[in-house]
Motif scaffolding. Structure first.
Motif, mmCIF file in Angstrom:
data_model
loop_
_atom_site.group_PDB
_atom_site.id
_atom_site.type_symbol
_atom_site.label_atom_id
_atom_site.label_comp_id
_atom_site.label_asym_id
_atom_site.label_seq_id
_atom_site.Cartn_x
_atom_site.Cartn_y
_atom_site.Cartn_z
ATOM 1 N N GLU A 82 0.806 -1.222 0.000
ATOM 2 C CA GLU A 82 0.000 0.000 0.000
ATOM 3 C C GLU A 82 0.841 1.274 0.000
ATOM 4 O OE1 GLU A 82 -2.263 -0.283 3.534
ATOM 5 O OE2 GLU A 82 -3.357 -2.109 2.934
ATOM 6 N N LYS A 83 1.952 1.258 0.713
ATOM 7 C CA LYS A 83 2.702 2.478 0.979
ATOM 8 C C LYS A 83 3.848 2.700 -0.015
ATOM 9 C CE LYS A 83 0.358 3.580 4.701
ATOM 10 N NZ LYS A 83 -0.411 4.836 4.810
ATOM 11 N N ASP A 84 4.174 3.951 -0.214
ATOM 12 C CA ASP A 84 5.247 4.334 -1.125
ATOM 13 C C ASP A 84 6.549 4.450 -0.336
ATOM 14 O OD1 ASP A 84 6.873 5.313 -3.069
ATOM 15 O OD2 ASP A 84 5.785 7.200 -3.382
ATOM 16 N N ILE A 85 7.303 3.337 -0.247
ATOM 17 C CA ILE A 85 8.503 3.354 0.596
ATOM 18 C C ILE A 85 9.661 4.112 -0.046
ATOM 19 C CG2 ILE A 85 7.860 1.182 1.707
ATOM 20 C CD1 ILE A 85 10.226 -0.111 0.220
ATOM 21 N N SER A 86 9.505 4.500 -1.313
ATOM 22 C CA SER A 86 10.545 5.333 -1.928
ATOM 23 C C SER A 86 10.658 6.668 -1.191
ATOM 24 C CB SER A 86 10.242 5.572 -3.408
ATOM 25 O OG SER A 86 9.040 6.302 -3.577
ATOM 26 N N VAL A 87 9.548 7.108 -0.572
ATOM 27 C CA VAL A 87 9.571 8.349 0.224
ATOM 28 C C VAL A 87 10.520 8.182 1.404
ATOM 29 C CG1 VAL A 87 8.181 9.916 1.642
ATOM 30 C CG2 VAL A 87 7.257 9.001 -0.491
ATOM 31 N N MET A 88 10.491 7.018 2.043
ATOM 32 C CA MET A 88 11.386 6.757 3.162
ATOM 33 C C MET A 88 12.842 6.745 2.703
ATOM 34 S SD MET A 88 11.460 3.469 5.778
ATOM 35 C CE MET A 88 11.791 2.266 4.480
ATOM 36 N N GLY A 89 13.100 6.136 1.562
ATOM 37 C CA GLY A 89 14.465 6.059 1.056
ATOM 38 C C GLY A 89 15.079 7.409 0.771
ATOM 39 N N ARG A 90 14.239 8.401 0.475
ATOM 40 C CA ARG A 90 14.726 9.733 0.134
ATOM 41 C C ARG A 90 14.869 10.653 1.339
ATOM 42 N NH1 ARG A 90 14.287 10.766 -5.369
ATOM 43 N NH2 ARG A 90 13.338 9.049 -6.513
ATOM 44 N N GLN A 91 14.486 10.189 2.509
ATOM 45 C CA GLN A 91 14.556 11.045 3.699
ATOM 46 C C GLN A 91 16.015 11.213 4.126
ATOM 47 O OE1 GLN A 91 11.900 8.935 6.338
ATOM 48 N NE2 GLN A 91 10.084 9.943 5.528
ATOM 49 N N CYS A 92 16.545 12.390 3.869
ATOM 50 C CA CYS A 92 17.964 12.656 4.121
ATOM 51 C C CYS A 92 18.215 12.955 5.602
ATOM 52 C CB CYS A 92 18.398 13.838 3.267
ATOM 53 S SG CYS A 92 20.175 14.117 3.267
ATOM 54 N N PHE A 93 19.309 12.409 6.125
ATOM 55 C CA PHE A 93 19.743 12.626 7.499
ATOM 56 C C PHE A 93 18.729 12.096 8.514
ATOM 57 C CE2 PHE A 93 22.112 16.741 6.023
ATOM 58 C CZ PHE A 93 22.987 15.965 5.279
ATOM 59 N N ASP A 94 17.963 11.090 8.123
ATOM 60 C CA ASP A 94 16.981 10.503 9.027
ATOM 61 C C ASP A 94 17.677 9.445 9.888
ATOM 62 O OD1 ASP A 94 13.791 10.107 9.389
ATOM 63 O OD2 ASP A 94 14.841 8.200 9.605
ATOM 64 N N VAL A 95 17.705 9.650 11.195
ATOM 65 C CA VAL A 95 18.470 8.794 12.106
ATOM 66 C C VAL A 95 17.941 7.364 12.101
ATOM 67 C CG1 VAL A 95 19.139 8.404 14.508
ATOM 68 C CG2 VAL A 95 19.132 10.719 13.582
ATOM 69 N N VAL A 96 16.617 7.199 12.193
ATOM 70 C CA VAL A 96 16.029 5.849 12.229
ATOM 71 C C VAL A 96 16.361 5.098 10.949
ATOM 72 C CG1 VAL A 96 13.867 4.550 12.256
ATOM 73 C CG2 VAL A 96 14.178 6.481 13.812
ATOM 74 N N LYS A 97 16.177 5.750 9.813
ATOM 75 C CA LYS A 97 16.439 5.097 8.530
ATOM 76 C C LYS A 97 17.914 4.705 8.392
ATOM 77 C CE LYS A 97 16.743 7.708 4.837
ATOM 78 N NZ LYS A 97 18.128 7.502 4.329
ATOM 79 N N ASP A 98 18.804 5.632 8.745
ATOM 80 C CA ASP A 98 20.230 5.362 8.564
ATOM 81 C C ASP A 98 20.738 4.258 9.491
ATOM 82 O OD1 ASP A 98 20.268 7.274 6.628
ATOM 83 O OD2 ASP A 98 21.651 8.640 7.627
ATOM 84 N N LYS A 99 20.214 4.211 10.712
ATOM 85 C CA LYS A 99 20.717 3.240 11.685
ATOM 86 C C LYS A 99 20.044 1.873 11.574
ATOM 87 C CE LYS A 99 22.454 6.371 15.245
ATOM 88 N NZ LYS A 99 22.585 6.584 16.697
ATOM 89 N N SER A 100 19.059 1.753 10.721
ATOM 90 C CA SER A 100 18.326 0.494 10.579
ATOM 91 C C SER A 100 19.060 -0.489 9.665
ATOM 92 C CB SER A 100 16.936 0.782 10.011
ATOM 93 O OG SER A 100 16.270 -0.419 9.680
ATOM 94 N N SER A 101 18.934 -1.758 9.970
ATOM 95 C CA SER A 101 19.348 -2.823 9.052
ATOM 96 C C SER A 101 18.165 -3.281 8.209
ATOM 97 C CB SER A 101 19.904 -4.021 9.833
ATOM 98 O OG SER A 101 21.138 -3.734 10.431
ATOM 99 N N PHE A 102 17.009 -3.299 8.837
ATOM 100 C CA PHE A 102 15.811 -3.859 8.201
ATOM 101 C C PHE A 102 15.399 -3.068 6.960
ATOM 102 C CE2 PHE A 102 11.116 -4.367 8.031
ATOM 103 C CZ PHE A 102 11.076 -5.744 7.812
ATOM 104 N N ASP A 103 15.450 -1.731 7.036
ATOM 105 C CA ASP A 103 14.991 -0.924 5.901
ATOM 106 C C ASP A 103 15.873 -1.097 4.673
ATOM 107 O OD1 ASP A 103 17.208 0.481 6.844
ATOM 108 O OD2 ASP A 103 16.329 2.451 6.449
ATOM 109 N N LYS A 104 17.153 -1.327 4.886
ATOM 110 C CA LYS A 104 18.059 -1.464 3.747
ATOM 111 C C LYS A 104 17.777 -2.739 2.966
ATOM 112 C CE LYS A 104 21.404 1.408 6.053
ATOM 113 N NZ LYS A 104 20.401 1.761 7.087
ATOM 114 N N LYS A 105 17.358 -3.787 3.672
ATOM 115 C CA LYS A 105 16.939 -5.010 3.005
ATOM 116 C C LYS A 105 15.690 -4.748 2.162
ATOM 117 C CE LYS A 105 16.387 -9.406 2.060
ATOM 118 N NZ LYS A 105 17.121 -9.981 0.905
ATOM 119 N N LEU A 106 14.719 -4.024 2.733
ATOM 120 C CA LEU A 106 13.488 -3.708 2.004
ATOM 121 C C LEU A 106 13.783 -2.884 0.748
ATOM 122 C CD1 LEU A 106 11.042 -2.692 4.913
ATOM 123 C CD2 LEU A 106 11.195 -4.892 3.739
#
Length: 398
Positions: free
Chosen positions: A39-63
Motif C-alpha cells: 500500500e505504501k510508497d517506501i521510496s519516500v522513506m528512502g529519500r529522507q535525508c539525514f533521518d536517524v532511524v532510517k540510517d541506523k536500521s538494518s531492516f529498511d536497507k533489506k526492504l
C-alpha cells in the motif's frame, strides 16, 4: 521444597509471558509490514535525508535493496538543497529505479561499510559512493564522539554475523569500533563485545560462553526494535499513487539552464564563491584559515585504511560501488596550503585503490578550479550535482 517450586514459578511465568509476547510482536510486525508494503510508497522513506532511524536500521536497507533502489552513500553533501541533487532529480525517463540515500555529517568509510555489511542487501546492489577529501584531512579519520553518534548497535551485530565478510575484515571493524566506543564511553555492551571478539585468551573465551545468552537475547530484541521502528515509519508514509509520466532529460539543456542562472551570481572575492556565501561563512574569519592545512598528510590518514576496508567489504559482498571523487574549491584549498600537488596525489591514490578492485571511478578532481561547480568550499552545487546525475545515468545504463 514447595516454597522453592513456588519461587521458580513466580520467576518463570513473567519470563514465559515476555518470550511469547516478543514472538507475537515479531509475527505481528512481519504480517503488517507485508501488507503495508503493498500500500505504501517506501521510496519516500528512502529519500529522507539525514533521518536517524532510517540510517541506523538494518531492516529498511533489506526492504529498499529488494525493491531495486540505488543506494547513494555520502555525508553532508547529501543534504544540499538544489534541484540537481539526485534525491530530487531521479527518476527520469530511461531510469527504472529510485534512489535511497544513507549518510550524514561526520560519517565516513567505516560506517558506510556497516551500512552494507550490517544489512541483508542483495548481491550486485547498485551503490554510488560520494568520496570526500576532507575525510582524509584529520590523521585519525574521525572523532570518537562523532562515530558514536552515528553508530548503530543492530548493524554492528549483523556485520559481525555476516557470513560473507572475512574474519580479517570483521577483526579490523571490531578493533576500530572498540577504540571509538571506549573513548566515547558510549554503547558499552557493544564495546565489550568487540573487545571479547578480538581476544583469544582462556578468560575471554569463558566470558564469551557465559555472556552468550545475554548477547543473543539482546540481538534478537534489537532486531525486533529495528523492525518496529521501520514499521512505524512505513505506516506513516503516503499511499502509493500512479507515478506521473517521467520527465525527459536533455543534458545539454540542463547545463545551459545552469549556465544562464550562473550569470546572476555576484562574485568579487578571491575564491570565486558567491559573495553571499563568502560573506556569511568566511569573510570574518578568513585569516585563521591561511595556511591551516600545510601539515596535512592525506595519504597517511587513518581514513585511507578505512576506505580500503570499505572497498574490501564491498568486494566480499559482491557489490561494485561507483566511486565519485568529489572536487573542492581549488583557490580556497591553495589558500589553506593543501596544495594542488597534494590533492593530485590523493586523487590518484584513491582512484588506483578502487580500480585495483575493479571498481569504476568518476574523478571530478579536475573541476577544482571551475567557477560555481561547487556551492561553497567543499559541497557540489547545481552543475556539480548535474554532472554526477549524468554520469550515474551513463554508468548504470550501459
Amino acid at each position: 521444597m514447595k516454597k522453592v517450586v513456588d519461587l521458580i514459578i513466580i520467576i518463570a511465568i513473567p519470563i514465559i509471558i515476555a518470550v511469547f509476547a516478543t514472538i507475537a510482536l515479531n509475527l505481528f510486525l512481519d504480517k503488517n509490514i507485508e501488507t503495508l508494503m503493498k500500500e505504501k510508497d517506501i521510496s519516500v522513506m528512502g529519500r529522507q535525508c539525514f533521518d536517524v532511524v532510517k540510517d541506523k536500521s538494518s531492516f529498511d536497507k533489506k526492504l529498499l535493496s529488494d525493491k531495486g533502489d540505488l543506494f547513494l552513500l555520502g555525508s553532508s553533501e547529501l543534504g544540499i538543497s538544489v534541484p540537481q541533487n539526485p534525491m530530487d532529480f531521479f527518476p527520469f525517463k530511461g531510469v527504472d529505479y529510485d534512489l535511497s540515500c544513507f549518510g550524514r555529517p561526520f560519517l565516513q568509510s567505516l560506517q558506510h561499510a556497516t551500512y552494507l555489511g550490517g544489512a541483508g542487501v542483495n548481491v550486485n546492489q547498485k551503490v554510488v559512493y560520494m568520496l570526500s577529501i576532507q575525510w582524509f584531512e584529520d590523521p585519525n579519520a574521525i572523532k570518537a564522539d562523532h562515530f558514536a553518534s552515528n553508530f548503530s548497535d543492530v548493524q554492528f551485530y549483523e556485520f559481525l554475523k555476516n557470513p560473507k565478510i572475512s574474519e580479517e575484515n570483521k577483526r579490523y571493524y571490531a578493533e576500530r569500533v572498540y577504540g571509538f566506543l571506549r573513548a566515547a564511553k558510549k554503547y558499552q555492551p557493544e564495546a565489550y563485545y568487540a573487545k571479547l571478539y578480538l581476544s583469544s585468551s582462556v578468560f575471554s573465551k569463558a566470558q564469551k560462553i557465559a555472556l552468550k545468552p545475554y548477547y543473543e537475547i539482546k540481538q534478537y530484541l534489537l532486531s525486533i526494535q529495528d523492525k518496529a521502528l521501520i514499521y512505524k515509519k512505513i505506516k506513516d508514509l503516503p499511499n502509493k499513487k500512479n507515478r506521473q509520466a517521467l520527465k525527459e532529460v536533455n543534458w545539454d539543456d540542463e547545463y545551459a539552464k545552469i549556465e544562464k542562472e550562473n550569470e546572476n551570481i555576484l562574485s568579487t572575492n578571491q575564491f570565486n564563491l558567491d559573495d553571499k556565501t563568502y560573506n556569511t561563512n568566511l569573510k570574518d574569519e578568513i585569516d585563521k584559515h591561511k595556511g591551516e592545512s600545510k601539515n596535512v598528510n592525506l595519504i597517511k590518514s587513518k581514513e585511507m585504511e578505512d576506505y580500503k576496508f570499505f572497498l574490501s567489504v564491498c568486494k566480499e559482498l559482491g557489490i561494485k560501488p561507483y566511486i565519485v571523487i568529489q572536487p573542492v574549491n581549488g583557490w580556497y584549498y591553495d589558500f589553506t596550503e593543501l596544495t594542488k600537488a597534494q590533492r593530485d596525489e590523493w586523487s590518484e591514490t584513491v582512484k588506483k585503490v578502487a580500480e585495483d578492485s575493479n571498481f569504476d571511478v568518476l574523478d571530478l578532481h579536475g573541476y577544482d578550479y571551475k567557477k560555481y561547480f561547487l556551492l561553497d568550499r567543499q559541497h557540489l552545487g547545481k552543475e556539480g550535482w548535474l554532472k554526477v546525475d549524468e554520469e550515474i545515468y551513463k554508468h548504470f545504463n550501459k
